[in-house]
Scaffold this motif. Structure first.
Motif, short mmCIF file in Angstrom:
data_model
loop_
_atom_site.label_atom_id
_atom_site.label_comp_id
_atom_site.label_asym_id
_atom_site.label_seq_id
_atom_site.Cartn_x
_atom_site.Cartn_y
_atom_site.Cartn_z
N UNK A 166 0.82 -1.23 0.00
CA UNK A 166 0.00 0.00 0.00
C UNK A 166 0.85 1.27 0.00
N UNK A 167 1.94 1.28 0.76
CA UNK A 167 2.79 2.47 0.81
C UNK A 167 3.52 2.65 -0.52
N UNK A 168 4.00 1.56 -1.09
CA UNK A 168 4.69 1.66 -2.39
C UNK A 168 3.74 2.23 -3.44
N UNK A 169 2.50 1.76 -3.46
CA UNK A 169 1.55 2.25 -4.44
C UNK A 169 1.22 3.72 -4.21
N UNK A 170 1.12 4.13 -2.96
CA UNK A 170 0.87 5.55 -2.70
C UNK A 170 2.02 6.40 -3.22
N UNK A 171 3.26 5.94 -2.96
CA UNK A 171 4.43 6.69 -3.43
C UNK A 171 4.41 6.81 -4.95
N UNK A 172 4.17 5.69 -5.64
CA UNK A 172 4.15 5.72 -7.10
C UNK A 172 3.06 6.63 -7.63
N UNK A 173 1.85 6.44 -7.15
CA UNK A 173 0.71 7.17 -7.71
C UNK A 173 0.78 8.66 -7.39
N UNK A 174 1.09 8.99 -6.15
CA UNK A 174 1.09 10.40 -5.78
C UNK A 174 2.27 11.15 -6.39
N UNK A 175 3.46 10.55 -6.30
CA UNK A 175 4.64 11.25 -6.80
C UNK A 175 4.59 11.42 -8.32
N UNK A 176 4.18 10.38 -9.02
CA UNK A 176 4.20 10.44 -10.48
C UNK A 176 3.11 11.33 -11.06
N UNK A 177 2.09 11.62 -10.28
CA UNK A 177 1.02 12.49 -10.78
C UNK A 177 1.13 13.92 -10.27
N UNK A 178 1.80 14.12 -9.12
CA UNK A 178 1.79 15.45 -8.50
C UNK A 178 3.13 16.16 -8.54
N UNK A 179 4.24 15.43 -8.68
CA UNK A 179 5.55 16.04 -8.55
C UNK A 179 6.11 16.46 -9.91
N UNK A 180 6.94 17.50 -9.94
CA UNK A 180 7.53 17.96 -11.21
C UNK A 180 8.74 17.11 -11.62
N UNK A 181 8.48 15.86 -11.95
CA UNK A 181 9.54 14.93 -12.35
C UNK A 181 9.76 15.04 -13.85
N UNK A 182 11.00 15.14 -14.26
CA UNK A 182 11.32 15.29 -15.68
C UNK A 182 11.22 13.96 -16.42
N UNK A 183 11.86 12.92 -15.89
CA UNK A 183 11.91 11.61 -16.53
C UNK A 183 11.31 10.58 -15.57
N UNK A 184 10.05 10.22 -15.78
CA UNK A 184 9.38 9.28 -14.88
C UNK A 184 10.05 7.91 -14.90
#
Length: 237
Positions: A166-184
């Motif tokens: 559950x924590x891994x999925x939260x990290x993936x989903x929230x970070x990849x949709x909300x953070x200004x990441x250049x190369x996912x």
């Protein structure tokens, strides 16, 4: 490693850094904080205070001049015991020509994702320092006039537990949709390596399969390395 950029460092740090901050919030709750820079002491206060084993002052972001100031160049002067990590970050900046890490004062506008908010600016520098130093828990706090100071802090309580789906999925989903990441793709690959997860890529690197304890997730990416989908199964495979 033939080339390193600030954007690379931020992508490398993004997800693993986020999970550490989630864990810190679990451990600390609503505690206050205190710091003695001369003594190199950082304490999370409360009924049962947590005194950090080591503390590293990175610098501060000030809204007035709209700039970041590295601790090693602060006119106030601080002991090398608390600025040594920031100095090692500077050495990396000099080696790879990353001016934001090498220059003593950095305008907010010089960052990959410019912001006029000190809170956002300190997060950028904390993540870069994490990726270089391997110290993954950060804390920033107000020090007056809207300025925020940034620290990396160390304590056994801050070590991440075994990854849970559950924590891994939260990290993936929230970070990849909300953070200004250049190369996912780079961010996901770095996170998998840090967390000891197995990652397998398709030949065209448009699909990654991530497996771990009770986790099986497939991520898809577009031609610009942005995440287009996350299909996950939680629980025993």
């Amino acid at each position: 490693m033939s080339e390193l950029t600030l954007s690379n460092l931020l992508d490398d740090a993004a997800l693993y850094s986020f999970e550490h901050q989630l864990h810190l919030a679990d451990v600390v709750g609503d505690r206050g904080w205190s710091v003695d820079l001369r003594a190199g002491r950082f304490t999370l206060t409360g009924d049962q205070p947590i005194e950090c084993e080591r503390m590293h002052l990175l610098g501060s972001a000030a809204p007035g001049p709209q700039s970041w100031l590295w601790s090693w160049g602060n006119p106030a002067g601080y002991p090398e015991t608390v600025t040594g990590l920031a100095q090692s970050v500077r050495e990396t900046g000099i080696r790879y020509g990353i001016s934001q890490l090498a220059d003593v004062e950095v305008p907010f506008t010089a960052l990959p994702t410019p912001s006029d908010r000190p809170e956002a600016v300190v997060n950028t520098f904390m993540d870069a320092a994490k990726a270089i130093s391997g110290v993954w828990t950060a804390y920033s706090g107000p020090v007056g006039g809207g300025t925020r100071a940034a620290f990396l802090i160390e304590h056994p309580l801050f070590q991440l537990p075994t990854p849970e789906s559950p924590r891994v999925m939260r990290v993936l989903q929230q970070a990849l949709t909300e953070f200004p990441i250049t190369d996912h793709r780079r961010a996901v690959h770095s996170y998998a390596n840090h967390r000891g997860l197995t990652i397998e890529w398709s030949d065209d690197h448009r699909r990654a399969t991530l497996t771990g304890p009770a986790l099986n997730a497939t991520l898809t990416f577009d031609e610009w390395a942005r995440t287009t989908g996350i299909d996950a199964q939680l629980g025993a495979r």
